[in-house]
Write an enzyme that holds these catalytic residues in place. Structure first.
Site, PDB file in Angstrom:
ATOM      1  N   LYS A 328       0.827  -1.203   0.000  1.00 50.20           N
ATOM      2  CA  LYS A 328       0.000   0.000   0.000  1.00 50.20           C
ATOM      3  C   LYS A 328       0.868   1.262   0.000  1.00 50.20           C
ATOM      4  O   LYS A 328       2.020   1.244   0.413  1.00 50.20           O
ATOM      5  CB  LYS A 328      -0.901   0.004   1.235  1.00 50.20           C
ATOM      6  CG  LYS A 328      -1.909  -1.145   1.257  1.00 50.20           C
ATOM      7  CD  LYS A 328      -2.974  -0.952   0.194  1.00 50.20           C
ATOM      8  CE  LYS A 328      -3.906  -2.144   0.120  1.00 50.20           C
ATOM      9  NZ  LYS A 328      -3.363  -3.277  -0.597  1.00 50.20           N
ATOM     10  N   ASP A 329       0.245   2.377  -0.463  1.00 47.74           N
ATOM     11  CA  ASP A 329       0.944   3.663  -0.562  1.00 47.74           C
ATOM     12  C   ASP A 329       1.548   4.091   0.767  1.00 47.74           C
ATOM     13  O   ASP A 329       1.008   3.798   1.832  1.00 47.74           O
ATOM     14  CB  ASP A 329      -0.033   4.752  -1.014  1.00 47.74           C
ATOM     15  CG  ASP A 329      -0.594   4.498  -2.393  1.00 47.74           C
ATOM     16  OD1 ASP A 329      -0.237   5.238  -3.313  1.00 47.74           O
ATOM     17  OD2 ASP A 329      -1.394   3.550  -2.529  1.00 47.74           O
ATOM     18  N   LYS A 330       2.649   4.830   0.675  1.00 50.22           N
ATOM     19  CA  LYS A 330       3.250   5.407   1.873  1.00 50.22           C
ATOM     20  C   LYS A 330       2.543   6.694   2.267  1.00 50.22           C
ATOM     21  O   LYS A 330       2.094   6.849   3.408  1.00 50.22           O
ATOM     22  CB  LYS A 330       4.742   5.684   1.658  1.00 50.22           C
ATOM     23  CG  LYS A 330       5.393   6.363   2.865  1.00 50.22           C
ATOM     24  CD  LYS A 330       6.879   6.621   2.657  1.00 50.22           C
ATOM     25  CE  LYS A 330       7.479   7.303   3.884  1.00 50.22           C
ATOM     26  NZ  LYS A 330       8.939   7.536   3.738  1.00 50.22           N
TER      27      LYS A 330
END
Length: 690
Positions: A328-330
């Site tokens: 998942k995105d940071k």
């Protein structure tokens, strides 16, 4: 990474900023429905041998049917197909549910076992047992039957020890899908979960025969599965047997001659030395159940692997003990299911307050029976706020609301180019992950390590430690400087300290980190090549499907393998406009995929040669990396798209057409399939690079 890449829509778009704060970009993983998870229970994990494999490598779909290598459409981080519902052997539905007669000499005929059961139980109880067994099998075939795994049937108290032993044997020989146990002389019968799981991988007859072989426990006996030319499928079967019965059995693949007198491979199973005499437990032969705890991880401004590093350090387990369905995105608030091994729910609850200080929250903690694997998700839900809305500099229109409406309608109708997003490659970093992946593929181990430790232009403990290591090659000193949560870096440095910063030492260093992390870098390189190939394909051919393209046919016939669904377009099919651009796929490079037979295929050859890679090079034996490749659609569609405009100062929805650009924000929500990137979809909507 996406600059100058193609668009599929032709609207003007608009400008704005995203990820002003993590709360402006919320990602929620859409879990796969439980009945679809049945076919993903087998973990296909990679090693150079075919015995037990490592966690988190590409999954094998339709395992029961596929008997040859067949790369399918991409899942996140990997090269595997989309799950499809399992098949059921006709013998499993209704009627007499007793197992098929086995030809092995140690097994009695079902009729004889019925006679034994009648004499031990009496005919009325024997008939009730038969009805319970049939009802249970029928319940297993109903995908939404939640209580099928918990059903039990009591045979009543059996006081005589010898009669109990005879009854245990007779029940399991007639009904190998059942297990028996004794509670204070009362015999209980219930379904065998291991039998049910193996049925998803091989035929019911093979499963039945295997469990009869297992129950007979004859010293020096062996059992062989049917010939199987699919190496990945054999790995899954090897791993299942080792995971469930590894202390009792060992497996080996050997060459056989199949029914067509052609050489093929088969799996042989035999008892380990002295293990044949061990007693069978109530739940099967697995003597020690692995402990799994599932939870939902909420994280903010953290990479998935970084978050796992924090969790592992606090819990005292390895990062490889965590499993998840996708990265998942940071720069976002993300919610995703995870499973951790060897940790109790109570222990996980204890660390909740400490993790909140690291930007994480742990929700929905409960026991689980197995780990997750990459790609085992339905998709992701995105809730995004775009701020600082304005026209593009070249746009003279005064109506920004019309621009937004036009963009949304266009993308909802036509989709977007299915590029891998910039976060796949380490957005904004001095060294991107695909560069490390290329070095690993070329077996330049020292170069890969030095790229890995290339620091960013900041003065903090992590980058100072990296800078120190590159300057001195003092792995021990750098190890002391690194914070505990930098798990990957510490794993590498420990091996480098022991073996040295040379080719051999760096190879052992890479082997010291989990397979899922090693393969992550190689997949980043493969993703970069795919992005470039997609741009080239759209540049020279546009949206027209041409001869030599690869198309993926969405057939519902489960007897057709995924590989056979990838078809090379003929000249006649091009003339007839038989296929649409939505069916065109491009290969993710690997050793087992086919390439387009037009200019795009030639482009792949030239591009890989430029990086000193041959077409069959995607195996790195020293690192146990095996990249078969897969196929990824050029275009993707967005689902459940909705949006509204809001006054940023007043926090109320705007309905009129007069927008004050600087004070308006756009709220967008949509769902995307696994491995699709919201930033790429936004790029298509807004005609902006991020």
């Amino acid at each position: 990474m996406l600059r100058a890449f193609s668009y599929v829509t032709d609207h003007t778009g608009f400008c704005g900023t995203i990820k002003n704060s993590p709360s402006d970009f919320v990602v929620t993983e859409i879990e796969m429905p439980e009945h679809l998870l049945r076919d993903t229970r087998a973990e296909s994990l990679q090693k150079t041998s075919e015995a037990p494999l490592e966690q988190n490598s590409p999954g094998l779909q339709q395992a029961k049917k596929l008997r040859r290598e067949s790369p399918g459409p991409c899942a996140e981080g990997c090269c595997g197909g989309t799950p499809s519902p399992s098949e059921h052997d006709p013998s499993r539905a209704g009627g007499d549910c007793s197992a098929s007669p086995n030809k092995n000499p140690h097994e009695g005929e079902p009729e004889l076992k019925s006679g034994v059961l009648d004499s031990l139980l009496g005919k009325p109880m024997s008939e009730l047992l038969n009805k319970f067994a049939c009802d249970l099998k029928n319940a297993w075939d109903l995908e939404n039957n939640a209580d099928a795994g918990t059903r039990e049937f009591s045979l009543g108290p059996i006081l005589d020890k010898k009669n109990r032993a005879d009854l245990h044997s007779a029940v399991r020989q007639k009904f190998p899908f059942l297990v028996t146990l004794t509670k204070d002389n009362e015999m209980i019968v219930k379904g065998n979960a291991d039998y049910r799981e193996l049925c998803q991988l091989v035929t019911e007859k093979e499963t039945s025969d295997f469990f009869k072989f297992l129950d007979a426990k004859l010293e020096n006996s062996t059992f062989s599965f049917e010939p199987d030319g699919n190496k990945e499928h054999r790995k899954v079967v090897h791993h299942f047997i080792n995971r469930k019965f590894g202390k009792l059995l060992e497996t080996k693949s050997f060459t056989v001659t199949d029914v067509n007198d052609q050489p093929n491979m088969s799996i042989m199973v035999r008892f380990r030395e002295k293990s044949w005499s061990r007693k069978r437990s109530a739940g099967g032969f697995q003597e020690k159940q692995d402990l799994y705890t599932a939870f939902t991880l909420q994280k903010e401004n953290l990479e998935t692997l970084e978050a796992i590093g924090f969790l592992a350090a606090e819990l005292g387990v390895l990062p490889s003990d965590f499993s998840y369905a996708g990265i998942k995105d940071k720069k976002a608030i993300t919610y995703q299911p995870m499973v951790v091994k060897k940790v109790t729910p109570e222990r996980l609850k204890e660390i909740g307050s400490k993790m909140e200080k690291k930007g994480m929250r742990i929700h929905n903690i409960h026991s689980a029976c197995q780990h997750l694997r990459l790609g085992q998700l339905k998709g992701n839900r995105f809730d995004i706020v775009v701020r600082d809305l304005k026209h593009h500099s070249h746009d003279s229109s005064a109506d920004l609301k019309e621009r937004i409406s036009e963009a949304m309608e266009n993308v909802e109708t036509k989709g977007f180019v299915n590029y891998y997003g910039p976060q796949r490659f380490g957005q904004g970093q001095n060294i991107q992950t695909d560069q490390i992946g290329l070095a690993l593929l070329n077996e330049k181990m020292v170069k890969a390590v030095k790229l890995f430790f290339t620091p960013e232009d900041t003065d903090d403990p992590v980058n100072n430690a990296k800078r120190y290591f590159l300057q001195t090659e003092d792995a021990k000193g750098a190890l002391v400087m690194l914070p505990e949560f930098k798990v990957r870096e510490k794993m590498l440095l420990r091996a480098l300290n022991r073996y040295g910063v040379n080719h051999e030492g760096c190879t052992k260093g890479w082997l010291n980190i989990p397979h899922s992390m090693r393969v992550f870098y190689v997949h980043a390189y493969c993703s970069k090549i795919w992005n470039e190939a997609a741009s080239y394909r759209l540049k020279i051919y546009g949206s027209k499907v041409v001869e030599g393209d690869l198309v993926f046919s969405e057939e519902n016939d489960e007897s057709v393998s995924l590989n056979d669904k990838v078809h090379v377009v003929t000249a006649a099919e091009e003339s007839a406009n038989k296929y649409s651009i939505n069916q065109v796929v491009l290969p993710m490079v690997g050793h087992s995929i086919k390439y387009p037979s037009n200019k795009v295929g030639q482009w792949y050859h030239e591009r890989l040669s430029k990086d000193e890679l041959q077409m069959c090079k995607f195996r790195v034996p020293p690192l146990q990396l095996n990249i078969p490749g897969c196929y990824r659609p050029i275009l993707k569609n967005v689902q459940n798209l909705s949006y509204f405009l809001e006054d940023s100062e007043k926090g109320i929805e705007i309905e009129d057409n007069h927008l004050n650009e600087s004070k308006v924000s756009l709220h967008i929500s949509f769902d995307l399939d696994p491995s699709c990137y919201a930033t790429v979809c936004l790029r298509e909507i807004m005609k902006c690079d991020f």
